[in-house]
Design a protein around this motif. Structure first.
Motif, short mmCIF file in Angstrom:
data_model
loop_
_atom_site.label_atom_id
_atom_site.label_comp_id
_atom_site.label_asym_id
_atom_site.label_seq_id
_atom_site.Cartn_x
_atom_site.Cartn_y
_atom_site.Cartn_z
N ASP A 23 57.78 -2.52 4.85
CA ASP A 23 58.34 -2.87 3.54
C ASP A 23 57.18 -3.37 2.68
OD1 ASP A 23 59.48 -4.32 1.43
OD2 ASP A 23 61.22 -4.90 2.62
N LEU A 44 56.39 -7.07 1.96
CA LEU A 44 56.05 -8.04 3.01
C LEU A 44 54.55 -8.09 3.29
CD1 LEU A 44 58.97 -7.19 5.45
CD2 LEU A 44 58.91 -8.90 3.64
N GLU A 97 68.32 1.17 0.47
CA GLU A 97 68.99 2.43 0.85
C GLU A 97 68.28 3.66 0.27
OE1 GLU A 97 71.32 2.79 3.14
OE2 GLU A 97 71.46 0.62 3.41
N LYS A 106 66.33 5.39 2.78
CA LYS A 106 67.05 6.17 3.80
C LYS A 106 67.52 7.47 3.19
CE LYS A 106 69.90 4.05 6.58
NZ LYS A 106 70.90 3.13 7.17
N VAL A 125 64.18 -0.11 6.71
CA VAL A 125 62.87 0.36 7.17
C VAL A 125 62.97 0.77 8.65
CG1 VAL A 125 60.46 -0.31 7.55
CG2 VAL A 125 61.65 -1.05 5.48
N ASP A 165 65.65 1.81 10.31
CA ASP A 165 66.43 3.05 10.45
C ASP A 165 65.59 4.27 10.05
OD1 ASP A 165 68.57 1.50 11.21
OD2 ASP A 165 69.94 2.22 9.67
N THR A 210 62.54 -7.80 10.15
CA THR A 210 62.16 -8.95 9.33
C THR A 210 63.33 -9.61 8.61
OG1 THR A 210 61.73 -7.61 7.38
CG2 THR A 210 59.89 -7.90 8.91
N LEU A 221 69.69 -9.73 9.46
CA LEU A 221 70.57 -8.64 9.89
C LEU A 221 69.85 -7.72 10.87
CD1 LEU A 221 73.05 -6.61 7.84
CD2 LEU A 221 71.26 -5.37 9.03
N LYS A 228 69.50 3.27 17.28
CA LYS A 228 70.17 4.17 16.33
C LYS A 228 69.27 4.27 15.11
CE LYS A 228 75.13 3.90 17.13
NZ LYS A 228 76.43 3.50 16.59
N ASN A 284 74.36 7.14 6.91
CA ASN A 284 73.89 7.38 8.28
C ASN A 284 74.37 8.71 8.86
OD1 ASN A 284 72.84 4.79 8.08
ND2 ASN A 284 74.55 3.85 9.17
N LEU A 316 59.60 -15.31 9.80
CA LEU A 316 59.69 -14.41 8.65
C LEU A 316 60.94 -14.66 7.81
CD1 LEU A 316 58.64 -11.05 10.34
CD2 LEU A 316 57.20 -12.63 9.07
N THR A 360 61.53 -16.54 3.92
CA THR A 360 61.41 -16.00 2.55
C THR A 360 62.62 -15.15 2.14
OG1 THR A 360 60.12 -14.21 3.52
CG2 THR A 360 58.89 -16.00 2.52
N ASP A 373 70.77 -12.29 1.73
CA ASP A 373 70.46 -11.62 2.98
C ASP A 373 70.78 -12.50 4.20
OD1 ASP A 373 69.51 -9.00 2.13
OD2 ASP A 373 67.97 -10.14 1.08
N1 NAD Z 1 70.60 1.07 13.31
C1 NAD Z 1 71.59 0.21 13.46
O1 NAD Z 1 72.10 0.00 14.56
C2 NAD Z 1 72.08 -0.56 12.27
C3 NAD Z 1 72.95 -1.64 12.44
C4 NAD Z 1 73.31 -2.40 11.32
C5 NAD Z 1 72.82 -2.05 10.07
N2 NAD Z 1 71.99 -0.97 9.94
C6 NAD Z 1 71.43 -0.61 8.63
O2 NAD Z 1 70.57 -1.65 8.19
C7 NAD Z 1 70.48 -1.58 6.77
C8 NAD Z 1 70.56 -2.95 6.17
O3 NAD Z 1 69.48 -3.72 6.63
P1 NAD Z 1 68.91 -4.96 5.78
O4 NAD Z 1 70.02 -5.78 5.30
O5 NAD Z 1 67.87 -5.59 6.61
O6 NAD Z 1 68.34 -4.22 4.48
P2 NAD Z 1 66.91 -4.05 3.83
O7 NAD Z 1 65.95 -3.40 4.74
O8 NAD Z 1 67.16 -3.34 2.53
O9 NAD Z 1 66.44 -5.54 3.52
C9 NAD Z 1 67.15 -6.32 2.59
C10 NAD Z 1 66.18 -6.94 1.55
O10 NAD Z 1 65.38 -7.93 2.18
C11 NAD Z 1 63.99 -7.74 1.84
N3 NAD Z 1 63.23 -8.32 2.97
C12 NAD Z 1 63.05 -7.81 4.20
N4 NAD Z 1 62.44 -8.71 4.99
C13 NAD Z 1 62.22 -9.80 4.24
C14 NAD Z 1 61.62 -11.08 4.49
N5 NAD Z 1 61.18 -11.40 5.70
N6 NAD Z 1 61.55 -11.95 3.46
C15 NAD Z 1 62.03 -11.63 2.23
N7 NAD Z 1 62.62 -10.47 1.94
C16 NAD Z 1 62.71 -9.56 2.93
C17 NAD Z 1 63.87 -6.27 1.62
O11 NAD Z 1 62.75 -5.95 0.81
C18 NAD Z 1 65.19 -5.95 0.94
O12 NAD Z 1 65.11 -6.23 -0.42
C19 NAD Z 1 71.59 -0.66 6.31
O13 NAD Z 1 71.06 0.56 5.90
C20 NAD Z 1 72.44 -0.48 7.55
O14 NAD Z 1 73.10 0.76 7.57
C21 NAD Z 1 71.62 -0.23 11.01
#
Ligand code: NAD
Ligand code: ZN
Length: 363
Positions: A43, A46, A73, A76, A107, A109, A129, A132, A142, A152, A169, A172, A177
């Protein structure tokens, strides 16, 4: 630095998940054997985390190239990931190179998908990072990207060879989030573990205030449950892993309907779980008092509202990828820790659940 270890027991493809403050520093020590050629897809926001990874790897003799990407998104997407293959070719990545995915779930995925398809699949390391990603998406292999028809829909199963969750991490992260991560943690609790769910309810304020002990415990517990589901049902066949889709049919519809701009993924899942609770009541599997109690918990979380019109959302739901023979398969809740998969949901049930959810949000 002490990092907790959770094993994902997948035979020849088994790997560890390390969770702890400052865990990124341990990265090279946990990566023994094989090539020391690293390509870090990260990302672009970061900068500090990227520096930590670069330093840790280069000090241990790795050669590192960085491929910064724009998270969210929009990453993706076929058009966004395609140039990554070109960059890897240009930089000389070969079948023995290791790809690192440093960022949130988007990132992980997308980069995991590139790792799974570049030269028919290369090794990758997941460095989540966001909350979630640390407690859910970074583990389990996945990978994938979206299609304009839905989320997906293009992807693969490709396990990482290591996952490192550095909880430092999380400092921030945007507050939204943190809520988004909480949504997935509650989902894991509701699906598998009533005690974990009760723990989250008791420590809701601590979680939202990023109390390090609460977050650490929530990540380790969630990862342990996910590791177990993945080990038993890696390819989502027996229903054990599918249970983790609780709240996701409606959640994905909401994300798509608001063009991925209205809600964070975990926020959409919180709405999705509220819908799934209503549907579980409509289908007669969840007692109404219990449904109302759980709904109240989810309603207490700060999440942006739903769009007023339900008709488009419901048609998205019906088009979901889980649709089989024109029917949508739903994960319903009987009580915390007990879910069931229901193929019999009708359009009328969906309408009734929507009405119940609207009554709850209006009331
Ligand atoms: N593969 C799987 O099993 C699985 C499971 C659940 C969700 N997902 C997918 O995950 C995605 C959502 O992930 P997300 O919520 O992490 O989204 P994301 O990657 O978009 O991150 C959310 C935001 O946080 C910022 N960010 C990231 N790390 C940071 C940090 N350490 N400090 C400050 N900002 C930071 C990013 O720049 C972004 O703006 C969806 O696309 C969802 O479909 C996949
Ligand atoms: Zn999810």
């Amino acid at each position: 630095m002490t990092a907790r270890r959770v094993r994902v027991a997948l035979g020849a493809r088994a790997y560890d998940v390390r969770v702890g403050a400052g865990a990124l520093a341990g990265l090279p020590a946990w990566l023994r054997g094989g090539s020391r050629r690293a390509f870090v897809v990260s990302d672009e926001a970061l900068v500090a985390a990227r520096g930590k990874v670069r330093r840790a790897l280069t000090q241990a003799g790795w050669r590192v190239d960085e491929l910064p990407v724009c998270a969210g998104e929009r990453l993706k997407d076929m058009g966004s990931v395609y140039p990554l293959y070109g960059r890897l070719l240009e930089l000389g990545a070969d079948r023995h190179s290791v790809l690192f995915a440093l960022g949130g779930g988007t990132v992980g995925d997308a980069a995991g998908f590139v790792a799974s398809t570049y030269m028919r699949g290369i090794r990758w390391v997941s460095l989540p990072t966001t909350l979630l990603a640390q407690l859910d998406s970074g583990v389990g292999g996945k990978t994938g990207i979206n299609h304009e028809v839905g989320k997906n829909l293009i992807g693969s199963f490709h396990q990482p060879s290591l996952v490192v969750c550095d909880t430092d991490l999380l400092a921030t992260l945007d507050d939204r989030d943190v809520v988004s991560g909480l949504g997935e943690a509650i989902k894991i609790g509701l699906v598998y573990d009533p005690r974990f769910c009760a723990y989250l309810v008791r420590h809701l304020a601590g979680f939202l205030a990023r109390d390090a002990r609460v977050l650490n415990r929530a990540i380790v517990a969630s990862v342990a449950w996910k590791a177990r589901a993945v080990a038993r049902d890696e390819h989502d066949r027996s229903g054990e892993r599918e249970a983790l889709n609780f709240g996701h049919t409606f959640g994905h519809a909401l994300e798509a309907e608001t063009r991925y701009r209205g809600h964070r993924h975990g926020e959409a899942v919180i709405w999705g779980m509220r819908f799934a609770l209503a549907l579980s009541q409509v289908r007669g599997v969840l007692a109404s008092r219990e449904g109302a109690r759980l709904d109240e918990l989810l309603a207490s979380l700060p999440v942006p509202p739903l769009p007023r019109s339900g008709s488009k959302l419901l048609s998205h739901v019906k088009r979901d990828k889980k649709a089989r023979d024109g029917r949508v398969r739903f994960v319903l809740l009987k009580r915390p820790g007990r879910v069931l998969l229901d193929d019999g949901v009708t359009a009328g049930d969906l309408e009734a659940a929507w009405t119940l959810l609207q009554e709850r949000t209006d009331g």
